[in-house]
Motif scaffolding. Sequence first.
Motif, PDB file in Angstrom:
ATOM      1  N   LEU A   1      10.261 -17.426   3.309  1.00  0.00           N
ATOM      2  CA  LEU A   1      11.161 -17.011   2.044  1.00  0.00           C
ATOM      3  C   LEU A   1       9.509 -16.840   0.691  1.00  0.00           C
ATOM      4  N   TYR A   2       8.635 -17.679   1.046  1.00  0.00           N
ATOM      5  CA  TYR A   2       7.752 -17.594  -0.649  1.00  0.00           C
ATOM      6  C   TYR A   2       6.879 -16.221  -0.058  1.00  0.00           C
ATOM      7  N   SER A   3       6.604 -15.651   1.602  1.00  0.00           N
ATOM      8  CA  SER A   3       6.221 -14.792   1.623  1.00  0.00           C
ATOM      9  C   SER A   3       6.536 -13.016   1.627  1.00  0.00           C
ATOM     10  N   ASP A   4       7.948 -13.210   1.153  1.00  0.00           N
ATOM     11  CA  ASP A   4       8.543 -11.966   0.900  1.00  0.00           C
ATOM     12  C   ASP A   4       8.128 -11.764  -1.070  1.00  0.00           C
ATOM     13  N   LEU A   5       8.059 -12.628  -1.323  1.00  0.00           N
ATOM     14  CA  LEU A   5       8.112 -13.218  -2.520  1.00  0.00           C
ATOM     15  C   LEU A   5       6.423 -12.046  -3.268  1.00  0.00           C
ATOM     16  N   ALA A   6       6.610 -11.682  -4.886  1.00  0.00           N
ATOM     17  CA  ALA A   6       5.633 -11.479  -4.695  1.00  0.00           C
ATOM     18  C   ALA A   6       4.524 -11.633  -5.777  1.00  0.00           C
ATOM     19  N   ASP A   7       3.236 -11.339  -5.615  1.00  0.00           N
ATOM     20  CA  ASP A   7       2.100 -13.065  -6.664  1.00  0.00           C
ATOM     21  C   ASP A   7       3.165 -13.152  -7.661  1.00  0.00           C
ATOM     22  N   ILE A   8       3.666 -13.033  -8.870  1.00  0.00           N
ATOM     23  CA  ILE A   8       4.057 -13.048  -9.973  1.00  0.00           C
ATOM     24  C   ILE A   8       4.883 -14.289  -9.753  1.00  0.00           C
ATOM     25  N   GLU A   9       5.751 -13.427  -8.903  1.00  0.00           N
ATOM     26  CA  GLU A   9       6.619 -14.276  -8.106  1.00  0.00           C
ATOM     27  C   GLU A   9       6.807 -16.037  -7.855  1.00  0.00           C
ATOM     28  N   LEU A  10       5.501 -15.608  -6.308  1.00  0.00           N
ATOM     29  CA  LEU A  10       5.176 -16.902  -6.107  1.00  0.00           C
ATOM     30  C   LEU A  10       4.512 -17.743  -7.156  1.00  0.00           C
ATOM     31  N   TRP A  11       3.377 -17.577  -8.333  1.00  0.00           N
ATOM     32  CA  TRP A  11       3.370 -17.912  -8.473  1.00  0.00           C
ATOM     33  C   TRP A  11       3.638 -18.285  -9.945  1.00  0.00           C
ATOM     34  N   ASN A  12       4.993 -17.617 -10.464  1.00  0.00           N
ATOM     35  CA  ASN A  12       6.147 -18.394 -11.478  1.00  0.00           C
ATOM     36  C   ASN A  12       7.015 -19.088 -10.249  1.00  0.00           C
ATOM     37  N   CYS A  13       7.053 -19.701  -9.628  1.00  0.00           N
ATOM     38  CA  CYS A  13       7.633 -20.872  -8.954  1.00  0.00           C
ATOM     39  C   CYS A  13       6.661 -21.574  -8.535  1.00  0.00           C
ATOM     40  N   PHE A  14       5.732 -21.414  -8.554  1.00  0.00           N
ATOM     41  CA  PHE A  14       4.614 -22.755  -8.816  1.00  0.00           C
ATOM     42  C   PHE A  14       4.847 -23.225 -10.452  1.00  0.00           C
ATOM     43  N   LEU A  15       4.661 -22.697 -10.914  1.00  0.00           N
ATOM     44  CA  LEU A  15       4.334 -22.864 -12.696  1.00  0.00           C
ATOM     45  C   LEU A  15       5.422 -23.700 -12.436  1.00  0.00           C
ATOM     46  N   SER A  16       6.735 -23.108 -11.684  1.00  0.00           N
ATOM     47  CA  SER A  16       7.874 -23.940 -12.565  1.00  0.00           C
ATOM     48  C   SER A  16       7.864 -25.441 -11.867  1.00  0.00           C
ATOM     49  N   GLY A  17       7.052 -26.171 -11.271  1.00  0.00           N
ATOM     50  CA  GLY A  17       6.735 -26.826 -10.601  1.00  0.00           C
ATOM     51  C   GLY A  17       7.715 -26.867  -8.885  1.00  0.00           C
ATOM     52  N   ASP A  18       7.744 -25.718  -8.440  1.00  0.00           N
ATOM     53  CA  ASP A  18       8.394 -25.668  -6.808  1.00  0.00           C
ATOM     54  C   ASP A  18       7.233 -25.874  -6.019  1.00  0.00           C
ATOM     55  N   LYS A  19       7.029 -27.183  -5.558  1.00  0.00           N
ATOM     56  CA  LYS A  19       6.015 -27.667  -4.774  1.00  0.00           C
ATOM     57  C   LYS A  19       5.832 -26.847  -3.235  1.00  0.00           C
ATOM     58  N   LYS A  20       7.186 -26.866  -2.689  1.00  0.00           N
ATOM     59  CA  LYS A  20       6.597 -25.808  -1.600  1.00  0.00           C
ATOM     60  C   LYS A  20       6.249 -24.477  -1.541  1.00  0.00           C
ATOM     61  N   ALA A  21       5.788 -23.704  -3.016  1.00  0.00           N
ATOM     62  CA  ALA A  21       5.285 -22.446  -3.464  1.00  0.00           C
ATOM     63  C   ALA A  21       4.099 -23.132  -3.236  1.00  0.00           C
ATOM     64  N   MET A  22       4.059 -24.093  -3.837  1.00  0.00           N
ATOM     65  CA  MET A  22       2.414 -24.843  -4.154  1.00  0.00           C
ATOM     66  C   MET A  22       1.518 -25.694  -2.291  1.00  0.00           C
ATOM     67  N   GLU A  23       2.198 -25.789  -2.012  1.00  0.00           N
ATOM     68  CA  GLU A  23       1.855 -25.788  -0.168  1.00  0.00           C
ATOM     69  C   GLU A  23       1.560 -25.033   0.623  1.00  0.00           C
ATOM     70  N   TYR A  24       2.988 -23.205   0.244  1.00  0.00           N
ATOM     71  CA  TYR A  24       2.427 -22.228   0.284  1.00  0.00           C
ATOM     72  C   TYR A  24       1.521 -21.198   0.217  1.00  0.00           C
ATOM     73  N   ILE A  25       0.968 -21.883  -1.793  1.00  0.00           N
ATOM     74  CA  ILE A  25      -0.203 -21.119  -2.216  1.00  0.00           C
ATOM     75  C   ILE A  25      -1.692 -21.796  -1.207  1.00  0.00           C
ATOM     76  N   TYR A  26      -1.521 -22.774  -1.411  1.00  0.00           N
ATOM     77  CA  TYR A  26      -2.548 -24.151  -0.356  1.00  0.00           C
ATOM     78  C   TYR A  26      -3.017 -23.792   0.898  1.00  0.00           C
ATOM     79  N   SER A  27      -2.070 -23.497   1.430  1.00  0.00           N
ATOM     80  CA  SER A  27      -2.106 -22.808   2.999  1.00  0.00           C
ATOM     81  C   SER A  27      -2.520 -21.196   3.419  1.00  0.00           C
TER      82      SER A  27
END
Length: 186
Positions: A3-29
Amino acid sequence: MTLYSDLADIELWNCFLSGDKKAMEYIYSLYYKPLLAYGMKLLPDYELVRDCVQDMFVKLYITRKNLSSTPHINSYLIRALRNRLYDEMSVHVDKMTIDDLPFDFAVEDFFLTHFQESDDDLLQRKKLQIAIEKLSARQREIVYLRFIRELDYNEIGDFLGINYQSAKNLISRTLVKLRQYYMEGN
């Protein structure tokens, strides 16, 4: 994670900023190993760099509500790590600026990324390594970001706090210097 690999950077980052822990895990990995490799170019202390990368991610998560959106996660994280490493090093060295951070990489980084192994280019690699070593730390970092990490001009501009055209000009001037140093080795 698909799901996260299909997002543009700005969308993924905004998911992280909103507190989405899975987005953070994806960015970290996605960015942990490249950030570790980059940090080792600035400071060849694996344990310290690893701790700084982890500290940086913890700080990002804790302060995410105060962070701004970014269209380029890669350059944002590189800059954050660079600042974290600078903070760590400046504790031990007086009157150090962020531009004083050393930056070294072996020409092998480039060849392993872009070319097949060949005995014929051993001399070329040696000449290129000598030319790279003549560049300033900042110029070596620019070459690394552009050709090893494959950041585009916008990302490099974001990282350096300059616009697209200035980033392009800086890279162009660095490559002219690199070519000059390389040709002096003939």
